[in-house]
Design a protein around this motif. Structure first.
Motif, mmCIF file in Angstrom:
data_model
loop_
_atom_site.group_PDB
_atom_site.id
_atom_site.type_symbol
_atom_site.label_atom_id
_atom_site.label_comp_id
_atom_site.label_asym_id
_atom_site.label_seq_id
_atom_site.Cartn_x
_atom_site.Cartn_y
_atom_site.Cartn_z
ATOM 1 N N GLY A 103 0.813 -1.213 0.000
ATOM 2 C CA GLY A 103 0.000 0.000 0.000
ATOM 3 C C GLY A 103 0.846 1.262 0.000
ATOM 4 N N ILE A 104 1.977 1.223 0.731
ATOM 5 C CA ILE A 104 2.899 2.362 0.746
ATOM 6 C C ILE A 104 3.480 2.565 -0.648
ATOM 7 C CG2 ILE A 104 5.102 3.226 1.656
ATOM 8 C CD1 ILE A 104 2.948 3.371 3.732
ATOM 9 N N ARG A 105 3.825 1.485 -1.304
ATOM 10 C CA ARG A 105 4.382 1.586 -2.657
ATOM 11 C C ARG A 105 3.395 2.246 -3.609
ATOM 12 N NH1 ARG A 105 4.602 -2.683 -7.022
ATOM 13 N NH2 ARG A 105 5.662 -1.582 -8.662
ATOM 14 N N ILE A 106 2.155 1.827 -3.536
ATOM 15 C CA ILE A 106 1.136 2.404 -4.403
ATOM 16 C C ILE A 106 0.937 3.877 -4.072
ATOM 17 C CG2 ILE A 106 -1.303 2.320 -5.040
ATOM 18 C CD1 ILE A 106 0.569 0.072 -6.188
ATOM 19 N N GLU A 107 0.955 4.199 -2.784
ATOM 20 C CA GLU A 107 0.784 5.595 -2.376
ATOM 21 C C GLU A 107 1.940 6.465 -2.871
ATOM 22 O OE1 GLU A 107 -0.526 8.066 1.599
ATOM 23 O OE2 GLU A 107 -0.142 5.915 1.736
ATOM 24 N N THR A 108 3.162 5.948 -2.822
ATOM 25 C CA THR A 108 4.299 6.733 -3.300
ATOM 26 C C THR A 108 4.263 6.897 -4.818
ATOM 27 O OG1 THR A 108 5.739 4.779 -3.377
ATOM 28 C CG2 THR A 108 5.833 6.137 -1.382
ATOM 29 N N GLU A 109 3.643 5.955 -5.507
ATOM 30 C CA GLU A 109 3.520 6.075 -6.968
ATOM 31 C C GLU A 109 2.738 7.332 -7.349
ATOM 32 O OE1 GLU A 109 4.925 4.416 -9.368
ATOM 33 O OE2 GLU A 109 5.753 2.758 -8.212
ATOM 34 N N LYS A 110 1.798 7.739 -6.505
ATOM 35 C CA LYS A 110 1.015 8.954 -6.784
ATOM 36 C C LYS A 110 1.917 10.180 -6.832
ATOM 37 C CE LYS A 110 -1.847 8.773 -3.351
ATOM 38 N NZ LYS A 110 -2.936 9.024 -2.411
ATOM 39 N N TYR A 111 2.979 10.151 -6.025
ATOM 40 C CA TYR A 111 3.855 11.311 -5.928
ATOM 41 C C TYR A 111 5.073 11.222 -6.847
ATOM 42 C CZ TYR A 111 1.113 11.988 -1.713
ATOM 43 O OH TYR A 111 0.080 12.150 -0.829
ATOM 44 N N ALA A 112 5.251 10.061 -7.474
ATOM 45 C CA ALA A 112 6.408 9.881 -8.348
ATOM 46 C C ALA A 112 6.298 10.816 -9.551
ATOM 47 C CB ALA A 112 6.510 8.432 -8.811
ATOM 48 N N VAL A 113 7.429 11.249 -10.022
ATOM 49 C CA VAL A 113 7.467 12.129 -11.188
ATOM 50 C C VAL A 113 6.961 11.353 -12.391
ATOM 51 C CG1 VAL A 113 8.982 13.499 -12.662
ATOM 52 C CG2 VAL A 113 9.431 13.339 -10.211
ATOM 53 N N SER A 114 6.095 11.971 -13.189
ATOM 54 C CA SER A 114 5.589 11.285 -14.377
ATOM 55 C C SER A 114 6.752 10.985 -15.310
ATOM 56 C CB SER A 114 4.547 12.143 -15.081
ATOM 57 O OG SER A 114 5.140 13.338 -15.535
ATOM 58 N N GLY A 115 6.589 9.930 -16.072
ATOM 59 C CA GLY A 115 7.663 9.515 -16.955
ATOM 60 C C GLY A 115 8.429 8.329 -16.391
#
Length: 151
Positions: A103-115
């Motif tokens: 769940g933390i991984r998925i949540e951090t994906e929201k904040y990851a830089v696009s690309g």
């Protein structure tokens, strides 16, 4: 349930030790995650984002430490007739620990830089499996719930 499983399948006591140790390690790992969930409410904005990424990185490092300690405690050498079984126990431990922080991984994906290859992460409302929608892909989930094809 687990008691019925153990009645139906004769598992040697030596084979139960790794399973008991896996359960113990996963419970400890889960308690760390639960403690983090309580603390994170005190953070907002950029501080929360930084905290999420740092916690995720630390937990991933802890998986390797736990795995190493697990193998040492059980005297795994990954040689001989039990090599596959030992590798299986390590894989089971690793997968269960990664599930705790998924769940933390998925949540951090929201904040990851696009690309970074994540176009659209989605979570199935039935099984909670998270999947990635790749550009042009319009397929359904594979969670076991049938798609309504009557339309």
């Amino acid at each position: 349930d687990s008691a019925l499983f153990l009645k139906l399948f004769d598992i040697r006591e030596s084979d139960r030790k790794p399973l008991k140790l896996i359960a113990k390690e996963v419970d400890l790992f889960n308690s760390v995650k639960e403690s983090f969930d309580k603390i994170r409410d005190n953070y907002k904005g950029k501080d929360l984002v930084d905290l999420l990424f740092e916690f995720q990185a630390w937990m991933i490092q802890q998986i390797e430490v736990i795995k190493k300690n697990f193998c040492t405690e059980l005297d795994f050498d990954f040689m001989g007739v039990d090599a596959d079984l030992q590798a299986g126990y390590c894989a089971l431990l690793t997968n269960q620990l990664r599930t705790v922080i998924y769940g933390i991984r998925i949540e951090t994906e929201k904040y990851a830089v696009s690309g970074h290859g994540v176009v659209d992460a989605r979570q199935c409302p039935h099984c909670k499996e998270v999947w990635i929608k790749i550009a042009g892909c319009e397929g359904g989930t594979t969670c076991g719930n049938r798609l309504d094809t009557s339309l």
